[in-house]
Scaffold this motif. Sequence first.
Motif, PDB file in Angstrom:
ATOM      1  N   ASP A  52     -43.839  -7.004  -0.969  1.00 51.50           N
ATOM      2  CA  ASP A  52     -44.625  -5.777  -0.960  1.00 51.50           C
ATOM      3  C   ASP A  52     -45.170  -5.526   0.438  1.00 51.50           C
ATOM      4  OD1 ASP A  52     -45.804  -3.518  -2.233  1.00 51.50           O
ATOM      5  OD2 ASP A  52     -47.727  -4.556  -2.319  1.00 51.50           O
ATOM      6  N   VAL A  53     -45.302  -4.256   0.774  1.00 52.05           N
ATOM      7  CA  VAL A  53     -45.840  -3.864   2.077  1.00 52.05           C
ATOM      8  C   VAL A  53     -46.780  -2.689   1.871  1.00 52.05           C
ATOM      9  CG1 VAL A  53     -45.292  -2.991   4.371  1.00 52.05           C
ATOM     10  CG2 VAL A  53     -43.693  -4.514   3.227  1.00 52.05           C
ATOM     11  N   ASP A  54     -47.946  -2.769   2.476  1.00 57.90           N
ATOM     12  CA  ASP A  54     -48.871  -1.643   2.525  1.00 57.90           C
ATOM     13  C   ASP A  54     -49.236  -1.451   3.996  1.00 57.90           C
ATOM     14  OD1 ASP A  54     -50.932   0.214   2.484  1.00 57.90           O
ATOM     15  OD2 ASP A  54     -51.902  -0.667   0.717  1.00 57.90           O
ATOM     16  N   ALA A  55     -48.471  -0.615   4.664  1.00 62.10           N
ATOM     17  CA  ALA A  55     -48.651  -0.429   6.106  1.00 62.10           C
ATOM     18  C   ALA A  55     -50.015   0.163   6.426  1.00 62.10           C
ATOM     19  CB  ALA A  55     -47.536   0.459   6.655  1.00 62.10           C
ATOM     20  N   ASP A  56     -50.548   1.022   5.552  1.00 65.05           N
ATOM     21  CA  ASP A  56     -51.857   1.612   5.798  1.00 65.05           C
ATOM     22  C   ASP A  56     -52.960   0.553   5.786  1.00 65.05           C
ATOM     23  OD1 ASP A  56     -50.772   4.168   6.024  1.00 65.05           O
ATOM     24  OD2 ASP A  56     -50.975   4.553   3.873  1.00 65.05           O
ATOM     25  N   ALA A  57     -52.843  -0.408   4.887  1.00 56.85           N
ATOM     26  CA  ALA A  57     -53.839  -1.480   4.794  1.00 56.85           C
ATOM     27  C   ALA A  57     -53.498  -2.646   5.715  1.00 56.85           C
ATOM     28  CB  ALA A  57     -53.944  -1.975   3.360  1.00 56.85           C
ATOM     29  N   GLY A  58     -52.268  -2.684   6.216  1.00 58.56           N
ATOM     30  CA  GLY A  58     -51.844  -3.756   7.108  1.00 58.56           C
ATOM     31  C   GLY A  58     -51.465  -5.039   6.388  1.00 58.56           C
ATOM     32  N   THR A  59     -51.129  -4.935   5.100  1.00 58.01           N
ATOM     33  CA  THR A  59     -50.812  -6.128   4.327  1.00 58.01           C
ATOM     34  C   THR A  59     -49.320  -6.262   4.044  1.00 58.01           C
ATOM     35  OG1 THR A  59     -51.200  -5.000   2.218  1.00 58.01           O
ATOM     36  CG2 THR A  59     -53.078  -6.138   3.217  1.00 58.01           C
ATOM     37  N   VAL A  60     -48.882  -7.506   4.055  1.00 56.28           N
ATOM     38  CA  VAL A  60     -47.490  -7.834   3.762  1.00 56.28           C
ATOM     39  C   VAL A  60     -47.505  -8.998   2.775  1.00 56.28           C
ATOM     40  CG1 VAL A  60     -45.313  -8.685   4.719  1.00 56.28           C
ATOM     41  CG2 VAL A  60     -46.721  -7.121   6.056  1.00 56.28           C
ATOM     42  N   GLU A  61     -46.711  -8.903   1.719  1.00 58.49           N
ATOM     43  CA  GLU A  61     -46.596  -9.995   0.756  1.00 58.49           C
ATOM     44  C   GLU A  61     -45.157 -10.508   0.773  1.00 58.49           C
ATOM     45  OE1 GLU A  61     -47.049 -11.027  -3.997  1.00 58.49           O
ATOM     46  OE2 GLU A  61     -47.455  -8.994  -3.297  1.00 58.49           O
ATOM     47  N   VAL A  62     -45.026 -11.808   0.921  1.00 58.12           N
ATOM     48  CA  VAL A  62     -43.714 -12.446   0.932  1.00 58.12           C
ATOM     49  C   VAL A  62     -43.676 -13.531  -0.137  1.00 58.12           C
ATOM     50  CG1 VAL A  62     -43.288 -11.981   3.378  1.00 58.12           C
ATOM     51  CG2 VAL A  62     -44.406 -14.107   2.702  1.00 58.12           C
ATOM     52  N   GLN A  63     -42.475 -14.018  -0.406  1.00 59.11           N
ATOM     53  CA  GLN A  63     -42.313 -15.096  -1.373  1.00 59.11           C
ATOM     54  C   GLN A  63     -41.275 -16.075  -0.855  1.00 59.11           C
ATOM     55  OE1 GLN A  63     -40.280 -14.393  -5.233  1.00 59.11           O
ATOM     56  NE2 GLN A  63     -42.250 -15.011  -6.109  1.00 59.11           N
ATOM     57  N   LEU A  64     -41.600 -17.345  -0.959  1.00 65.84           N
ATOM     58  CA  LEU A  64     -40.656 -18.407  -0.617  1.00 65.84           C
ATOM     59  C   LEU A  64     -39.937 -18.829  -1.892  1.00 65.84           C
ATOM     60  CD1 LEU A  64     -42.930 -20.512   1.733  1.00 65.84           C
ATOM     61  CD2 LEU A  64     -40.980 -19.131   2.420  1.00 65.84           C
ATOM     62  N   GLN A  65     -38.636 -19.059  -1.786  1.00 70.58           N
ATOM     63  CA  GLN A  65     -37.839 -19.425  -2.948  1.00 70.58           C
ATOM     64  C   GLN A  65     -37.046 -20.694  -2.682  1.00 70.58           C
ATOM     65  OE1 GLN A  65     -35.398 -15.925  -3.515  1.00 70.58           O
ATOM     66  NE2 GLN A  65     -36.921 -14.983  -4.835  1.00 70.58           N
ATOM     67  N   GLY A  66     -36.386 -21.175  -3.720  1.00 67.80           N
ATOM     68  CA  GLY A  66     -35.499 -22.327  -3.596  1.00 67.80           C
ATOM     69  C   GLY A  66     -36.249 -23.612  -3.345  1.00 67.80           C
ATOM     70  N   ALA A  67     -35.773 -24.394  -2.388  1.00 69.39           N
ATOM     71  CA  ALA A  67     -36.366 -25.691  -2.083  1.00 69.39           C
ATOM     72  C   ALA A  67     -37.820 -25.567  -1.653  1.00 69.39           C
ATOM     73  CB  ALA A  67     -35.552 -26.395  -1.001  1.00 69.39           C
ATOM     74  N   CYS A  68     -38.238 -24.394  -1.239  1.00 71.03           N
ATOM     75  CA  CYS A  68     -39.629 -24.185  -0.814  1.00 71.03           C
ATOM     76  C   CYS A  68     -40.607 -24.417  -1.959  1.00 71.03           C
ATOM     77  CB  CYS A  68     -39.812 -22.775  -0.272  1.00 71.03           C
ATOM     78  SG  CYS A  68     -38.858 -22.446   1.219  1.00 71.03           S
ATOM     79  N   SER A  69     -40.149 -24.231  -3.201  1.00 71.67           N
ATOM     80  CA  SER A  69     -41.058 -24.385  -4.334  1.00 71.67           C
ATOM     81  C   SER A  69     -41.517 -25.826  -4.518  1.00 71.67           C
ATOM     82  CB  SER A  69     -40.413 -23.866  -5.623  1.00 71.67           C
ATOM     83  OG  SER A  69     -39.269 -24.626  -5.936  1.00 71.67           O
ATOM     84  N   SER A  70     -40.754 -26.768  -4.006  1.00 71.97           N
ATOM     85  CA  SER A  70     -41.162 -28.172  -4.131  1.00 71.97           C
ATOM     86  C   SER A  70     -41.503 -28.790  -2.771  1.00 71.97           C
ATOM     87  CB  SER A  70     -40.043 -28.980  -4.793  1.00 71.97           C
ATOM     88  OG  SER A  70     -38.874 -28.936  -3.999  1.00 71.97           O
ATOM     89  N   CYS A  71     -41.595 -27.977  -1.752  1.00 71.03           N
ATOM     90  CA  CYS A  71     -41.860 -28.473  -0.403  1.00 71.03           C
ATOM     91  C   CYS A  71     -43.361 -28.601  -0.154  1.00 71.03           C
ATOM     92  CB  CYS A  71     -41.234 -27.532   0.629  1.00 71.03           C
ATOM     93  SG  CYS A  71     -41.530 -28.030   2.326  1.00 71.03           S
ATOM     94  N   ALA A  72     -43.753 -29.735   0.371  1.00 72.66           N
ATOM     95  CA  ALA A  72     -45.170 -29.993   0.624  1.00 72.66           C
ATOM     96  C   ALA A  72     -45.752 -29.123   1.735  1.00 72.66           C
ATOM     97  CB  ALA A  72     -45.365 -31.463   0.974  1.00 72.66           C
ATOM     98  N   ILE A  73     -44.900 -28.578   2.597  1.00 72.42           N
ATOM     99  CA  ILE A  73     -45.427 -27.785   3.713  1.00 72.42           C
ATOM    100  C   ILE A  73     -45.127 -26.289   3.575  1.00 72.42           C
ATOM    101  CG2 ILE A  73     -45.404 -29.714   5.328  1.00 72.42           C
ATOM    102  CD1 ILE A  73     -42.874 -28.435   6.566  1.00 72.42           C
TER     103      ILE A  73
END
Length: 95
Positions: A26-47
């Motif tokens: 999701d992106v709201d350029a007026d508010a300056g916010t960006v939402e991202v999601q990590l998938q795959g191996a990232c779901s079990s990654c400690a960092i």
Amino acid sequence: MRELYELIDLIRPAVQADGGDLVLKDVDADAGTVEVQLQGACSSCAISATTLQAGVQRILKERLPWVTEVSGGVDEEMDWETSAAMGRGGYTPAW
């Protein structure tokens, strides 16, 4: 907005190299916010939180002056077979 998509495409290969992926949710350029999601191996990654804060957030804020906040998390709904097919991450020893 094009610059945002280009930056996400620039970051994705680094995440994919460790068996994960980065998705723009999701992106709201007026508010300056960006939402991202990590998938795959990232779901079990400690960092994964560090990847979001020290990696994705830092790059987006440095290169896009309108970005004030980057939020996100990991995709915990991805089934284990799909996640496993993406790889096990950068910490897996090469045999």
